[in-house]
Each structure stands twice: as C-alpha cells, then as structure tokens.
Design a protein around this motif. Structure first.
Motif, mmCIF file in Angstrom:
data_model
loop_
_atom_site.group_PDB
_atom_site.id
_atom_site.type_symbol
_atom_site.label_atom_id
_atom_site.label_comp_id
_atom_site.label_asym_id
_atom_site.label_seq_id
_atom_site.Cartn_x
_atom_site.Cartn_y
_atom_site.Cartn_z
ATOM 1 N N GLN A 190 26.639 0.945 1.878
ATOM 2 C CA GLN A 190 26.073 -0.462 2.290
ATOM 3 C C GLN A 190 24.166 -0.699 2.511
ATOM 4 O O GLN A 190 23.979 -1.939 2.541
ATOM 5 N N ALA A 191 24.838 0.272 4.147
ATOM 6 C CA ALA A 191 23.554 -0.189 4.523
ATOM 7 C C ALA A 191 21.939 0.824 3.749
ATOM 8 O O ALA A 191 20.761 -0.088 4.670
ATOM 9 N N LEU A 192 22.277 1.373 2.844
ATOM 10 C CA LEU A 192 21.217 1.928 2.509
ATOM 11 C C LEU A 192 19.835 0.850 2.331
ATOM 12 O O LEU A 192 20.259 0.079 1.068
ATOM 13 N N ASP A 193 18.948 1.425 2.529
ATOM 14 C CA ASP A 193 17.882 1.010 1.896
ATOM 15 C C ASP A 193 17.405 2.126 0.979
ATOM 16 O O ASP A 193 16.013 2.556 1.276
ATOM 17 N N THR A 194 16.894 0.544 -0.408
ATOM 18 C CA THR A 194 16.474 1.694 -1.718
ATOM 19 C C THR A 194 15.229 1.534 -2.378
ATOM 20 O O THR A 194 14.434 2.109 -2.503
ATOM 21 N N LEU A 195 14.090 0.950 -1.266
ATOM 22 C CA LEU A 195 13.317 0.149 -1.924
ATOM 23 C C LEU A 195 12.078 1.125 -0.866
ATOM 24 O O LEU A 195 11.190 1.370 -1.246
ATOM 25 N N GLY A 196 12.576 0.966 0.588
ATOM 26 C CA GLY A 196 11.700 1.816 1.723
ATOM 27 C C GLY A 196 10.373 0.793 1.256
ATOM 28 O O GLY A 196 9.905 -0.559 1.408
ATOM 29 N N GLY A 197 9.122 1.139 1.459
ATOM 30 C CA GLY A 197 7.580 0.419 1.700
ATOM 31 C C GLY A 197 7.043 0.208 2.650
ATOM 32 O O GLY A 197 5.776 -0.797 3.208
ATOM 33 N N TRP A 198 7.711 1.305 4.048
ATOM 34 C CA TRP A 198 7.768 0.572 5.410
ATOM 35 C C TRP A 198 6.295 2.594 5.537
ATOM 36 O O TRP A 198 5.859 2.700 5.054
ATOM 37 N N ALA A 199 5.318 1.452 6.298
ATOM 38 C CA ALA A 199 3.823 2.013 6.273
ATOM 39 C C ALA A 199 3.838 3.082 7.767
ATOM 40 O O ALA A 199 5.258 2.571 8.510
ATOM 41 N N THR A 256 2.290 -2.977 5.142
ATOM 42 C CA THR A 256 0.517 -2.861 5.185
ATOM 43 C C THR A 256 0.359 -3.652 3.195
ATOM 44 O O THR A 256 1.104 -2.988 2.725
ATOM 45 N N TYR A 257 -0.116 -4.476 2.826
ATOM 46 C CA TYR A 257 -0.211 -5.083 1.771
ATOM 47 C C TYR A 257 -2.077 -5.367 2.000
ATOM 48 O O TYR A 257 -2.818 -5.524 2.269
ATOM 49 N N ALA A 315 12.133 5.373 2.552
ATOM 50 C CA ALA A 315 13.567 4.887 1.379
ATOM 51 C C ALA A 315 14.951 5.611 1.690
ATOM 52 O O ALA A 315 14.742 7.119 2.522
ATOM 53 N N GLY A 316 15.608 5.078 0.990
ATOM 54 C CA GLY A 316 16.936 5.587 1.248
ATOM 55 C C GLY A 316 17.257 6.147 3.100
ATOM 56 O O GLY A 316 16.861 5.096 3.772
ATOM 57 N N ASN A 317 17.862 6.947 2.698
ATOM 58 C CA ASN A 317 18.211 7.695 4.205
ATOM 59 C C ASN A 317 17.118 7.690 5.091
ATOM 60 O O ASN A 317 17.033 8.048 6.514
ATOM 61 N N GLU A 318 16.228 7.827 4.817
ATOM 62 C CA GLU A 318 14.469 7.965 5.850
ATOM 63 C C GLU A 318 13.776 7.125 5.893
ATOM 64 O O GLU A 318 13.013 7.306 7.132
ATOM 65 N N SER A 319 14.495 5.612 5.320
ATOM 66 C CA SER A 319 14.447 4.203 6.414
ATOM 67 C C SER A 319 14.682 3.804 7.458
ATOM 68 O O SER A 319 15.897 4.627 7.650
ATOM 69 N N PRO A 320 13.772 3.155 8.312
ATOM 70 C CA PRO A 320 13.798 2.596 9.589
ATOM 71 C C PRO A 320 15.177 1.575 9.640
ATOM 72 O O PRO A 320 15.797 1.146 10.539
ATOM 73 N N LEU A 350 0.917 -1.203 -0.237
ATOM 74 C CA LEU A 350 0.400 -0.124 0.012
ATOM 75 C C LEU A 350 0.893 1.261 0.307
ATOM 76 O O LEU A 350 0.036 2.619 -0.801
ATOM 77 N N TYR A 351 1.927 1.289 0.419
ATOM 78 C CA TYR A 351 2.905 2.288 0.209
ATOM 79 C C TYR A 351 4.361 2.218 -0.868
ATOM 80 O O TYR A 351 5.282 1.776 0.350
ATOM 81 N N PRO A 352 4.315 1.837 -1.776
ATOM 82 C CA PRO A 352 5.372 1.489 -2.327
ATOM 83 C C PRO A 352 6.189 2.817 -2.207
ATOM 84 O O PRO A 352 5.787 4.230 -2.679
ATOM 85 N N GLY A 353 7.646 2.744 -2.111
ATOM 86 C CA GLY A 353 8.742 3.773 -2.206
ATOM 87 C C GLY A 353 8.979 4.572 -0.767
ATOM 88 O O GLY A 353 9.722 5.345 -0.432
#
Length: 302
Positions: A261-270, A296-297, A237-242, A231-234
């Motif tokens: 190496q740690a960077l989460d480029t996908l995101g998607g966190w609700a 959330t899916y 993401a990146g530096n804002e990702s937990p 429900l929340y693609p992207g």
C-alpha cells in the motif's frame, strides 16, 4: 541603491471605497463587514521582538535592502498598485530568484553568495528572521539580496511583473498536518497560478518539505497544473522513493503502512540542488527521522 517603486506605471488610481483588492473578500460578521484574505497565506504570524542592535539595523536599511511596501488592509499586505522595478532596485540585469518563506534566510544567503550575478528577493513576514538575514548580508557585504516583509501571494500578485522571475523557491512551508487544515497549505492550484504568472518561460519552481503527506500533496497539485512540468519524471519511484520509505516507517504519524500500500509508483523527486543548504530546521527534521523531499518544476512555454 534605488528603493522599490510603490505604484505600477499605468495605475495611478487608488481603490474606491467599495472595491476589494485581489486576494481579499468582504465577510459579514456580528461586528459588521470585514475585509479578510480569501486564500492561504504564506505564514503564521509570530512574535516580532528583536534585539536593539538588529532593530537599529532594520531601521537603517528601510527603503534600500528592506524594500518599502504599500499596504492595503493588513500589516503584511501588499497594495494592488504596488510595482517592483527589478533592474532599478538591484542595479543589475541579472535573473530574479524569489525565495518564499525564508525563515532565517539561510537558503537566500547561500544562493546569493554562490550567484552574485543573480538578484535575490527574500519574502517573509517573520521580521526577526529577515533581520537575521540582513545582519549576515551586511556583515558579509552581500549586495544582491533585497527583502520584503509581506504575504507571498500578494507579492506575486501585485509587486512582481509578469515573466520577471527565473526561479521561485518554497522550502519547508507549513504542512498543516491535520486534515481540517489542509486548505491552509500554501501549495495549492491558485498559488501555482501566481507562480506561473511571474516565472519566465522555462523558469523553475523549487519545492522542499520534510513531511511525506505534504510532499505527496505538493506533487499532486504541481503534476495537475497545466503550466508546469516535472524536471525529473519518474525519478526515485517504487522502492527507491523516500515517500515509500516514509509511509512504510510511518514517519509523519507513527502509523506505518503495509509495503504494498505504501509503494510510490510515480516518483518524480528532484535531487537536492547545489546551493540549498541544510538549515537548522531541516537538521532537526532529519534528527527526528523524517525524510527530505525535493521537487523541481519547469514553467512551460507560453
């Protein structure tokens, strides 16, 4: 209040002696052939001792708030002929919310209070946790909660009709941190198959964890499943990702990763949804410095 039905309307036959229910398998052992579960379960069985008052309460509400369960092999199993008639059990036609692995039931209770029009099913094998929820439900006269002491995959397989649930919640299931135990994690493709079967089109699967490795695993499994869409693609993401923050800080294993190496480029966190409370379990995780991950899916239309 009408108790749950044990049998599917179209299945009055018992298992033949040589048949094994879905979710089980025969295993040869030095002691002979045993019937064992073939996949991850929704729990680690714990001590079942309860206070006399809660034991009495538990016994008084058997067959009503505490739903009866036909068993097969294990004391937390659900027999294949089981069937839950949602409308008759709750006495109302509201949407069904299934809360898997409820612990002490804080999320179930908060949701049921906020949405009296909905029907809440708490699934848990830790009887003292369910008894604590039952105590609150009875004390506060919350009438839209039912509970079942059983293994969640079998509840999804055998008790719930197809397309019967509006939402399924799985909050803080065991992350099984060690690599050799990852196969025991509840959120796996086959479990999501089960969830997809019981969800209505457009129904929601809500997940939460405080372990970053498990959060990434849950996201990977859900993103790859053809019957679910984020429900929340992207989002975040990146530096804002937990997940990026948890990796950089090494919150799971005290092994910080380089930022690149740690960077989460996908995101998607609700975002945290309105009725999910901060439980004592989650508060403890936050005090330990771990991040909380929500996903959330949506069940795609059939």
């Amino acid at each position: 209040m009408t108790p749950a039905k044990h049998h599917r309307p179209d299945d009055a036959n018992h298992l033949a002696n040589d048949e094994v229910p879905s979710g089980y398998q025969k295993v040869e052992t030095p002691q002979g052939v045993k019937i064992v579960r073939e996949g991850p379960v929704s729990f680690v069985r714990r001590e079942l001792a309860m206070s006399p008052n809660r034991q009495k309460l538990w016994e008084e509400h058997q067959g009503t708030t505490v739903l009866p369960v036909a068993r097969s092999f294990a004391d937390t199993s659900v027999a294949p002929e089981s069937y839950l008639d949602v409308a008759s059990v709750w006495g109302q036609d509201g949407p069904l919310i299934v809360d898997v692995g409820v612990g002490h039931g804080e999320s179930t209770f908060a949701g049921a209070q906020a949405h009296p029009e909905a029907n809440f099913l708490a699934v848990e094998v830790y009887r003292p946790g369910l008894a604590k929820l039952l105590d609150r439900v009875v004390t506060e006269d919350v009438i839209n909660v039912r509970m079942v002491e059983a293994n969640a995959p079998e509840v999804l397989d055998h008790m719930l009709p197809a397309a019967s649930a509006q939402e399924v919640w799985v909050f803080f299931s065991d992350p099984w941190q060690k690599n050799r135990y990852h196969k025991r994690r509840l959120i796996q493709p086959k479990f999501l198959d089960r969830v997809a079967r019981v969800l209505v089109d457009g129904g929601l699967l809500r997940l939460a964890t405080d372990w970053s490795h498990y959060a990434a695993h849950m996201r990977d499994v859900a993103e790859a499943h053809v019957e679910f869409e984020n429900l929340y693609p992207g989002r975040l993401a990146g530096n804002e990702s937990p997940l990026t923050a948890a990796r950089v800080q090494g919150t799971d294993d005290d092994n910080p990763m380089p930022e690149a190496q740690a960077l989460d480029t996908l995101g998607g966190w609700a975002p945290r949804f309105d009725t999910r409370p901060v439980t004592s379990f989650e508060a403890k995780a936050q005090r330990a410095g771990r991040y909380i991950f929500d996903l959330t899916y949506r069940r795609v239309d059939r």
